[in-house]
Design a protein around this motif. Structure first.
Motif, mmCIF file in Angstrom:
data_model
loop_
_atom_site.group_PDB
_atom_site.id
_atom_site.type_symbol
_atom_site.label_atom_id
_atom_site.label_comp_id
_atom_site.label_asym_id
_atom_site.label_seq_id
_atom_site.Cartn_x
_atom_site.Cartn_y
_atom_site.Cartn_z
ATOM 1 N N ILE A 64 0.814 -1.211 0.000
ATOM 2 C CA ILE A 64 0.000 0.000 0.000
ATOM 3 C C ILE A 64 0.851 1.267 0.000
ATOM 4 O O ILE A 64 0.323 2.370 -0.100
ATOM 5 C CB ILE A 64 -0.962 0.016 1.213
ATOM 6 N N SER B 268 -0.210 4.888 1.229
ATOM 7 C CA SER B 268 -1.618 4.979 1.576
ATOM 8 C C SER B 268 -1.796 4.942 3.091
ATOM 9 O O SER B 268 -0.870 4.622 3.843
ATOM 10 C CB SER B 268 -2.406 3.840 0.923
ATOM 11 N N HIS C 32 -6.579 1.826 3.816
ATOM 12 C CA HIS C 32 -6.046 0.836 2.873
ATOM 13 C C HIS C 32 -5.430 -0.348 3.611
ATOM 14 O O HIS C 32 -5.569 -1.499 3.176
ATOM 15 C CB HIS C 32 -5.012 1.480 1.954
#
Length: 407
Positions: free
Chosen positions: A198, A201, A205
């Motif tokens: 991720i 993020s 997420h």
């Protein structure tokens, strides 16, 4: 080994035993297949095969190390597969205690409801409103949720927008959708530890990816900083910017968790996951031969040579009678799967004295592979004659030349 004879030995109960164990192994393989622990499971199978081979070839040190650390290895396996084990026993409990769930037809979103969900999520992305929506699959999600608030309302655009309104108290949590019902909101989900997937993020997420790692749910997550829609499932994440692509993805998800029943379900079952079924069947057959067929006590006789400890250099054996003896050993069949003749030995203790002597053998004089026991041997006495070796003249000594003189 005679194949026909082995099949007859299996019998009806043996086939039932193998079939049931094949089903259990197949279920475990399929359950672990979609997890990151599948590679670890493969390593465990390879390690188990190494242990079996080490035991059969009488590799004492290797076998001892495996057996000494068996308890530690078992604890490590439980720690590694704790989520998978929880899921496995959870499914067994649901199947055994509430079989109606198996006959109950799962309610899925209609095309119009899928379009409503897609339109709402895209609106969130355009307006940069953070959102996390979990679409329930077949797995139970309750043990993965924390702080959830029950709702059980009809799915609608107005309901979702009111929940994820930035001024709403529960907008930071996740929404759970089961079929066409919004069952819970303001839920906290388990966070993924694979943050490399991720990158930059946020927590939403990480929560969406974490839920997809521990269940078969599909998660929709909207970034309020970037206004991007992402989809997580089976431990993977991908960004979606096309509404049509998101619609197809949701339709495919519901088709997988609630497939159309065909007229011949058994035919579909045998065509699906064929390699996994073969592996499960082979593993079950191997386990049956090791733990059932191999556990039967068997008697076998061998002809082995008589051996003795190393004698002093000046001594030698002039005669030994007999040079070979017959020994009968007892043990489980698994101990005879590989050649054991070279690993059965008999050592006789002799007195270093010149002349004949009669040596009696005992069971303690025999060394046999682990798991075998000496049952009988013949003869019990060995006639041995020891004698000192004759000293050889040195070949390098030159003869003395004698000269005579005449006077």
């Amino acid at each position: 080994m005679n194949i026909i004879h082995s099949v007859k030995e299996v019998g009806f109960t043996g086939f039932l035993d193998i079939s049931f164990m094949s089903l259990v192994i197949y279920t475990v393989i399929i359950g672990f297949k979609r997890t990151r622990a599948a590679f670890v499971l493969t390593g465990i199978f390879i390690t188990a095969a190494v242990y079996v081979l080490a035991r059969q070839f009488n590799l004492v040190m290797t076998t001892s190390v495996f057996e000494k650390f068996f308890a530690v290895i078992l604890i490590i396996m439980i720690i590694i597969f704790q989520e998978e084990l929880k899921h496995f026993f959870e499914e067994i409990a649901v199947w055994s205690l509430n079989r109606r769930l198996l006959r109950k037809k799962m309610i899925v979103l209609s095309r119009s409801e899928v379009e409503t969900l897609v339109r709402t999520v895209m609106d969130f992305a355009r307006e940069k409103i953070g959102a996390l929506i979990v679409l329930k699959g077949k797995d139970i999600l309750s043990r993965h949720l924390d702080g959830e608030i029950s709702l059980n309302g009809d799915l609608s655009e107005a309901l979702l927008k009111s929940i994820f309104d930035p001024h709403s108290a529960g907008h930071d949590g996740a929404v759970i959708i089961d079929g066409n019902r919004v069952t819970h909101f303001a839920c906290y989900l388990p966070l993924s530890k694979h943050l490399s997937l991720i990158k930059n993020s946020g927590t939403r997420h990480a929560a969406a990816l974490g839920m997809s790692e521990v269940s078969d749910a599909l998660c929709l997550v909207v970034s309020e900083e970037r206004g991007v829609v992402s989809v997580t499932r089976n431990g993977t994440i991908q960004a979606i910017d096309d509404p049509d692509k998101l619609t197809l993805l949701l339709q495919k998800f519901y088709a997988e968790i609630n497939p159309i029943r065909r007229a011949k379900p058994w035919e579909e079952f045998f065509k699906k996951n064929t390699p996994e079924k073969v592996y499960a069947a082979l593993a079950a057959v191997g386990l049956w031969f090791v733990f059932v067929h191999g556990a039967v006590v068997t008697y076998k006789s061998f002809i082995i040579p008589v051996t003795h400890a190393e004698l002093p250099e000046e001594w030698g054996i002039a005669a030994i009678n007999p040079e070979e003896i017959e020994v009968t050993v007892r043990g489980p069949r698994t101990s005879f799967y590989f050649n054991v003749t070279d690993r059965i030995k008999v050592y006789m203790d002799m007195k270093i004295v010149k002349g004949p002597q009669s040596i009696r053998l005992y069971k303690d004089n025999f060394t046999v592979p682990k798991g075998l026991i000496v049952e009988h041997f013949d003869p019990e006495y060995i006639e041995v004659t020891l004698d000192k070796k004759q000293k050889e003249l040195k070949k390098n000594v030159k003869p003395i030349k004698i000269e005579t003189y005449q006077q």
